[in-house]
Design a protein around this motif. Structure first.
Motif, short mmCIF file in Angstrom:
data_model
loop_
_atom_site.label_atom_id
_atom_site.label_comp_id
_atom_site.label_asym_id
_atom_site.label_seq_id
_atom_site.Cartn_x
_atom_site.Cartn_y
_atom_site.Cartn_z
N ASP A 411 0.87 -1.19 0.00
CA ASP A 411 0.00 0.00 0.00
C ASP A 411 0.89 1.23 0.00
OD1 ASP A 411 1.04 0.10 2.54
OD2 ASP A 411 -0.81 -0.39 3.60
N GLU A 412 0.26 2.38 0.18
CA GLU A 412 0.98 3.64 0.11
C GLU A 412 2.07 3.74 1.19
OE1 GLU A 412 -2.08 6.51 0.50
OE2 GLU A 412 -2.65 6.42 -1.61
N LYS A 413 1.85 3.03 2.32
CA LYS A 413 2.82 3.06 3.43
C LYS A 413 3.90 2.00 3.28
CE LYS A 413 -0.55 4.92 6.72
NZ LYS A 413 -1.22 4.71 8.01
N GLY A 414 3.82 1.20 2.23
CA GLY A 414 4.83 0.17 2.00
C GLY A 414 4.54 -1.14 2.71
N LYS A 415 3.32 -1.28 3.29
CA LYS A 415 2.95 -2.52 3.96
C LYS A 415 2.46 -3.52 2.94
CE LYS A 415 1.73 -0.47 8.41
NZ LYS A 415 0.66 -0.31 9.44
N PRO A 416 2.84 -4.77 3.01
CA PRO A 416 2.38 -5.78 2.05
C PRO A 416 0.87 -5.93 2.10
CG PRO A 416 4.23 -6.59 3.35
CD PRO A 416 3.81 -5.32 3.97
N VAL A 417 0.28 -6.11 0.88
CA VAL A 417 -1.17 -6.35 0.76
C VAL A 417 -1.32 -7.82 0.39
CG1 VAL A 417 -3.30 -5.77 -0.41
CG2 VAL A 417 -1.63 -3.97 0.10
N THR A 418 -1.93 -8.56 1.32
CA THR A 418 -2.05 -10.00 1.08
C THR A 418 -3.49 -10.46 1.01
OG1 THR A 418 -1.98 -10.40 3.45
CG2 THR A 418 0.12 -10.41 2.30
N GLN A 419 -4.48 -9.56 1.31
CA GLN A 419 -5.89 -9.96 1.29
C GLN A 419 -6.70 -8.90 0.53
OE1 GLN A 419 -7.06 -10.49 5.35
NE2 GLN A 419 -5.90 -12.42 5.58
N VAL A 420 -7.82 -9.32 0.00
CA VAL A 420 -8.68 -8.46 -0.83
C VAL A 420 -9.22 -7.30 -0.01
CG1 VAL A 420 -10.81 -8.41 -2.20
CG2 VAL A 420 -9.26 -10.35 -2.38
N ARG A 421 -9.57 -7.52 1.27
CA ARG A 421 -10.17 -6.45 2.08
C ARG A 421 -9.22 -5.32 2.36
NH1 ARG A 421 -9.64 -10.69 5.80
NH2 ARG A 421 -8.14 -10.27 7.49
N GLN A 422 -7.87 -5.56 2.08
CA GLN A 422 -6.93 -4.46 2.24
C GLN A 422 -6.89 -3.51 1.02
OE1 GLN A 422 -3.70 -7.45 3.42
NE2 GLN A 422 -3.08 -5.61 4.60
N ALA A 423 -7.55 -3.97 -0.02
CA ALA A 423 -7.55 -3.15 -1.27
C ALA A 423 -8.94 -2.60 -1.52
CB ALA A 423 -7.07 -3.99 -2.45
N ALA A 424 -9.21 -1.45 -0.95
CA ALA A 424 -10.52 -0.83 -1.16
C ALA A 424 -10.56 -0.15 -2.54
CB ALA A 424 -10.75 0.20 -0.06
N PRO A 425 -11.74 0.05 -3.17
CA PRO A 425 -11.83 0.71 -4.47
C PRO A 425 -11.22 2.11 -4.41
CG PRO A 425 -13.90 -0.38 -3.92
CD PRO A 425 -13.07 -0.47 -2.73
N GLY A 426 -10.40 2.39 -5.36
CA GLY A 426 -9.76 3.71 -5.44
C GLY A 426 -8.43 3.76 -4.72
N ALA A 427 -8.06 2.67 -3.97
CA ALA A 427 -6.80 2.66 -3.21
C ALA A 427 -5.64 2.59 -4.18
CB ALA A 427 -6.79 1.48 -2.25
N ALA A 428 -4.55 3.29 -3.81
CA ALA A 428 -3.33 3.27 -4.62
C ALA A 428 -2.41 2.19 -4.12
CB ALA A 428 -2.65 4.63 -4.55
N LEU A 429 -1.97 1.31 -4.99
CA LEU A 429 -1.08 0.20 -4.64
C LEU A 429 0.14 0.25 -5.52
CD1 LEU A 429 -3.68 -2.71 -4.31
CD2 LEU A 429 -2.81 -1.26 -2.47
N LYS A 430 1.20 -0.48 -5.06
CA LYS A 430 2.42 -0.59 -5.88
C LYS A 430 2.70 -2.07 -6.06
CE LYS A 430 5.89 2.14 -5.30
NZ LYS A 430 7.10 2.80 -4.72
#
Length: 448
Positions: A411-430
């Motif tokens: 995510d924007e803070k550099g924390k790993p995203v491993t589940q769908v609920r961590q990716a809300a619509p409109g969220a910026a990911l890398k």
């Protein structure tokens, strides 16, 4: 010369009786006038002969009569007659012709109550017993070896002869002090009290002088046993020993006192007050006088036992002395054994040291020969270990995973995203790929 009998006419001459005929005639007159007769009175002087016949007096305050009860009648009496008892007897009155005595031949006897003297005896006995004069706890044991014996009795009595004879026979070495006293009659109680008091003074004086040199100078024996003795007799004859003052004097004795009054069947107040009762005067002397031979035999036995014990003790000590002398008598042998043992120990020590040095030398030589090989082998083992670790690290490298088509989302803070609920619509990911990264915007998350 004419007598008065000569002046009388033959017609007026009285009959001349033979003594036996007169006694017989009197007996017939008594038989016809009185018999059978029942008499009440108090027994006195009762005795039983070896034949079983009994002889006694029956008396009251105003008179007495001689009585004989033959064995057949005596066997029918249901109690043991004793002086002082009040009895009723049935019998036949007659004359004992051999002595010319009036005699009642008793054919039956029964108790009629206690006689006056016997009742007085019982009252005094109960009184003194209630006061504790008869308590066993008060009485003392006899002295096994008396140093002096006091005797209170009449100088003319057969009891004194019996006592002295027994003491001379059994313990002639023990001094005897005799205090004379009346043992019968009205003045007897006071006389007995005075004689006992004199003996008590001697006993107390002997105790105070005991162990003192003055004892030898005075030649005064130490009295530690007293005998109060008298032979047998009727209740009246022994009445002095039923006196209250005599009884109270007996219990004041400073040393053990033995009463030997009368026969075995006779009992007096003195017997109950004394420390010990003996059935006869002779028995009283024998109780305090163990034969000299008995004590000499005991001394011999003790001497033998002591001698044997000392001999055994000396034997044991002699054995110990012999053993100690054997050990100390040859010190050179012990010193030689010690030197030999010390040499053996030194040899063992030298051998052990040489063996240890050889082992160290062999170990050092082996180490010098094998050291290069050992070092080379150790380096190879360490290199192989590092290679294996490096391979494991390479296998764990995340880039190898990304090269297979995977991406690492953060995510924007550099924390790993491993589940769908961590990716809300409109969220910026890398998304990190194997050769770079891509910025993403979530449009529509989907669950599997």
């Amino acid at each position: 010369m004419n007598s008065m009998f000569d002046s009388q006419s033959p017609a007026s001459t009285p009959r001349v009786w033979d003594v036996g005929a007169l006694c017989h005639a009197i007996g017939d007159a008594l038989q016809a006038r009185f018999n059978p007769v029942t008499v009440r009175g108090e027994l006195s002087g009762f005795s039983r002969a070896a034949s079983g016949h009994c002889y006694f007096n029956l008396k009251d305050a105003s008179g007495q009569i001689r009585c004989a009860m033959f064995r057949r009648a005596a066997e029918q009496v249901g109690f043991s007659p004793r002086d002082g008892e009040l009895v009723e007897v049935r019998g036949r009155l007659g004359v004992y012709e051999q002595r010319g005595d009036l005699q009642l031949v008793v054919e039956g006897m029964q108790r009629a109550g206690q006689g006056a003297l016997f009742e007085q005896f019982l009252r005094l006995k109960a009184q003194l017993e209630s006061e504790g004069l008869f308590d066993q706890e008060r009485k003392r044991p006899l002295v096994p070896l008396p140093r002096g014996i006091g005797v209170v009795t009449s100088l003319g009595a057969a009891a004194l002869h019996d006592v002295v004879t027994a003491l001379r026979r059994r313990v002639p070495h023990i001094p005897v002090v005799i205090a004379p006293a009346l043992v019968q009659g009205v003045q007897a109680p006071q006389s007995i009290v005075q004689a006992l008091s004199k003996i008590y003074q001697l006993a107390l004086a002997g105790q105070s002088l005991e162990g003192d040199l003055a004892l030898n100078k005075a030649q005064q024996p130490v009295i530690d046993t007293i005998l109060l003795v008298r032979g047998g007799g009727s209740l009246e004859d022994l009445w002095a020993f039923n006196d209250e003052q005599v009884a109270r004097t007996i219990v004041q004795s400073p040393v053990p006192l033995i009463s030997g009054v009368g026969h075995e069947t006779d009992f007096t107040i003195a017997d109950f007050c004394a420390d010990l009762r003996a059935p006869t005067p002779t028995a009283a002397a024998e109780l305090v006088a163990q034969p000299r031979e008995v004590w000499l035999g005991a001394l011999d036995l003790m001497h033998d036992r002591l001698d044997n014990a000392m001999q055994r003790l000396l034997d044991r000590h002699a054995q110990r002395l012999d053993l100690a002398a054997g050990r100390l008598g040859r010190p050179s042998e012990q010193l030689g054994r010690n030197h030999l043992q010390l040499a053996r120990q030194a040899q063992r020590l030298r051998h052990a040291m040489l063996l240890k040095l050889q082992q160290l030398a062999q170990s050092q030589q082996s180490l010098q020969v094998n050291l290069p090989y050992i070092l080379q082998r150790s380096l190879e083992q360490q290199k192989n270990r590092l290679d294996r670790i490096d391979l494991r690290l390479q296998l764990l490298d995340p880039r190898l995973v990304l090269q297979r088509g995977y991406a690492l989302l953060t995510d924007e803070k550099g924390k790993p995203v491993t589940q769908v609920r961590q990716a809300a619509p409109g969220a910026a990911l890398k998304a990190q790929l194997s050769d770079g990264s891509v910025d993403l915007v979530v449009t529509q998350p989907r669950l599997l």
